[in-house]
Motif scaffolding. Structure first.
Motif, short mmCIF file in Angstrom:
data_model
loop_
_atom_site.label_atom_id
_atom_site.label_comp_id
_atom_site.label_asym_id
_atom_site.label_seq_id
_atom_site.Cartn_x
_atom_site.Cartn_y
_atom_site.Cartn_z
N TYR A 1 23.10 83.24 -0.63
CA TYR A 1 24.51 82.99 -0.27
C TYR A 1 25.20 82.16 -1.35
O TYR A 1 26.34 82.46 -1.74
CB TYR A 1 24.56 82.26 1.07
CG TYR A 1 25.95 81.88 1.52
CD1 TYR A 1 26.79 82.82 2.11
CD2 TYR A 1 26.43 80.59 1.33
CE1 TYR A 1 28.07 82.48 2.52
CE2 TYR A 1 27.71 80.23 1.72
CZ TYR A 1 28.53 81.18 2.32
OH TYR A 1 29.80 80.83 2.72
N THR B 1 28.36 83.62 -3.57
CA THR B 1 29.68 83.04 -3.29
C THR B 1 30.09 81.97 -4.28
O THR B 1 31.27 81.61 -4.36
CB THR B 1 29.71 82.43 -1.88
OG1 THR B 1 28.77 81.34 -1.80
CG2 THR B 1 29.36 83.47 -0.83
N TYR C 1 27.40 85.24 7.57
CA TYR C 1 26.32 85.73 6.72
C TYR C 1 24.98 85.62 7.43
O TYR C 1 24.14 86.54 7.35
CB TYR C 1 26.31 84.95 5.41
CG TYR C 1 25.09 85.17 4.56
CD1 TYR C 1 24.87 86.38 3.91
CD2 TYR C 1 24.15 84.15 4.40
CE1 TYR C 1 23.73 86.57 3.12
CE2 TYR C 1 23.02 84.33 3.62
CZ TYR C 1 22.82 85.55 2.98
OH TYR C 1 21.70 85.74 2.22
N SER D 1 24.27 88.54 9.55
CA SER D 1 24.31 89.84 8.89
C SER D 1 23.00 90.59 9.14
O SER D 1 21.96 89.99 9.44
CB SER D 1 24.53 89.67 7.39
OG SER D 1 23.40 89.04 6.79
#
Length: 427
Positions: free
Chosen positions: A63, A67, A339, A342
């Motif tokens: 992540y 990001t 996330y 997900s």
């Protein structure tokens, strides 16, 4: 300002002023992470040797890489609730806490240490991604969703069929069959049921056995109040436990066993039966797993209320809580939480760690066959019973483990009830 004072007062009352100062030092690493623009601080129990810890850490790293955002992880085990509370008292708590729903955490949202996420469930598009029963279990009496349910608990019983066949018996589904199987196993020098008689694992089995004689509603009342002697069914459950104990169903010296040593006995083939949650079954070696069938705890042969052997099932595994500090950083928390729900992260947790998840998914573990077996058990095969942790008061949580540990020793049913009720009275 009055709100801050009331929150700190409430949290102080919950944890006890005498332990605040020593633990505040543990909260220091959170401060710089929380102060950096764009940084998100996450306090997690998914750490160390806990199942899923490495996969979770890798997911966080992915992540961050995708990001460009920073996620600062503070890691604690069973002491996370106290560390979080003391840091909350100082206003230094993490934005997010990932921790079980039990004991101390049951009161967090009511105290204002964390915020309800009821509205966010829909605003962030998560309602259809989380199993409805999980949402219901994490919702308090006031209709507040305490946190986003993440992992969950499935607590079946595993039977080594090779050892049972060696003793000339099949998988027991009733208590009479269990006693007969224990006799046959002992005659072959094989331990029957391995359980952590000294810790929380033994407590769970003791309370599961009681639930063979009471309704779900009555079980909630008993575990919330501790008034075991006022329940005829509860008393019958204690007497049944003593019957099983005295018949030699549990391995010798069971009072000295822990959740770790019970699994060692089973994994090394020294015991034929173990009640263990699915995250522990992920640690059973492949060679042993090939010999194992997963089912439920044998139902009482007489006087019980269950249709099938019992399995503890709950969604009280790790939840994703948002603190009061986090309430000011929802723009950072939203994409991170989305996330975590997900398909990518859910599949990794199931396939690579054997974790049961609260996410709606069709993914089933392939490398952890016992976890998959447990997941496939239906109500035509087992009777689900509640996880007592959801109702046991915080003050009685540890004393009750000590009380149930005494039950595995040579004491009477009446003595067991006495120590059980004193765990609530003196807590």
């Amino acid at each position: 300002m009055s709100h801050a004072i009331s929150r700190r007062t409430a949290v102080r009352a919950a944890i006890g002023g005498g332990i605040v100062s020593p633990l505040l030092a543990a909260c220091g690493p959170l401060t710089p992470a929380s102060d950096r623009p764009g940084a998100l601080s996450v306090h997690t129990q998914l750490s160390g040797a806990v199942a899923g810890a490495q996969v979770f850490a890798e997911a966080v790293a992915t992540y961050e890489r995708r990001t460009g955002r920073t996620v600062a992880l503070l890691k604690n085990g069973s002491d996370l609730p106290i560390v979080f509370e003391t840091s909350s008292l100082a206003g230094k708590e993490a934005d997010v806490a990932i921790v079980n729903l039990q004991g101390r955490t049951l009161s967090w949202t009511g105290l204002g240490a964390t915020i309800p996420v009821t509205r966010l469930l829909d605003d962030w598009g998560l309602r259809d991604k989380i199993i409805p029963d999980a949402v219901a279990e994490w919702t308090d009496a006031h209709g507040n969703l305490r946190a986003f349910p993440f992992t969950r608990t499935n607590w079946p019983v595993s039977f080594n069929t090779r050892l049972l066949e060696q003793a000339g018996v099949g998988i027991p589904t009733t208590s009479d069959e269990l006693i007969a199987a224990a006799d046959a196993l002992r005659a072959k020098g094989i331990g029957p049921v391995a359980v952590g008689g000294s810790d929380w694992s033994g407590q769970k089995l003791f309370l599961q056995i009681i639930q063979g004689f009471v309704t779900a509603e009555e079980a909630k009342q008993i575990f919330a109040s501790g008034k075991l002697s006022e329940s005829p069914g509860g008393m019958a459950g204690v007497r049944h436990f003593v019957e099983l104990r005295d018949a030699g169903v549990f391995v010798d010296n069971v009072q000295g066993y822990t959740s770790d040593s019970e699994l060692t006995q089973f994994n090394t083939g020294k015991a034929a039966i173990v009640p263990a949650m699915s995250s522990a079954l992920a640690k059973v070696p492949a060679e042993r797993a090939r010999e194992v069938t997963v089912g439920g705890w044998p139902k009482p042969s007489q006087g019980g209320v269950l249709d099938h052997p019992s399995v503890i099932r709950s969604f009280n595994g790790h939840g994703i809580w948002i603190s009061e500090n986090g309430a000011r950083n929802l723009d950072l928390i939203k994409p991170f939480v989305q996330y975590l729900y997900s398909d990518e992260v859910t599949d990794a947790m199931i396939l690579r760690t054997g974790r049961d998840m609260s996410r709606v998914t069709g993914t089933v573990s392939t490398d952890f066959p016992l976890v998959a077996q447990a997941a496939r058990l239906t109500t035509r095969q087992v009777s689900p019973v509640m996880l007592p942790d959801l109702t046991i008061p915080q003050s009685a949580f540890e004393p009750l483990i000590q009380a149930t540990a005494a039950a595995y020793g040579p004491i009477s049913a009446e003595h067991i009830v006495d120590v059980f009720e004193k765990a609530y009275a003196t807590a």
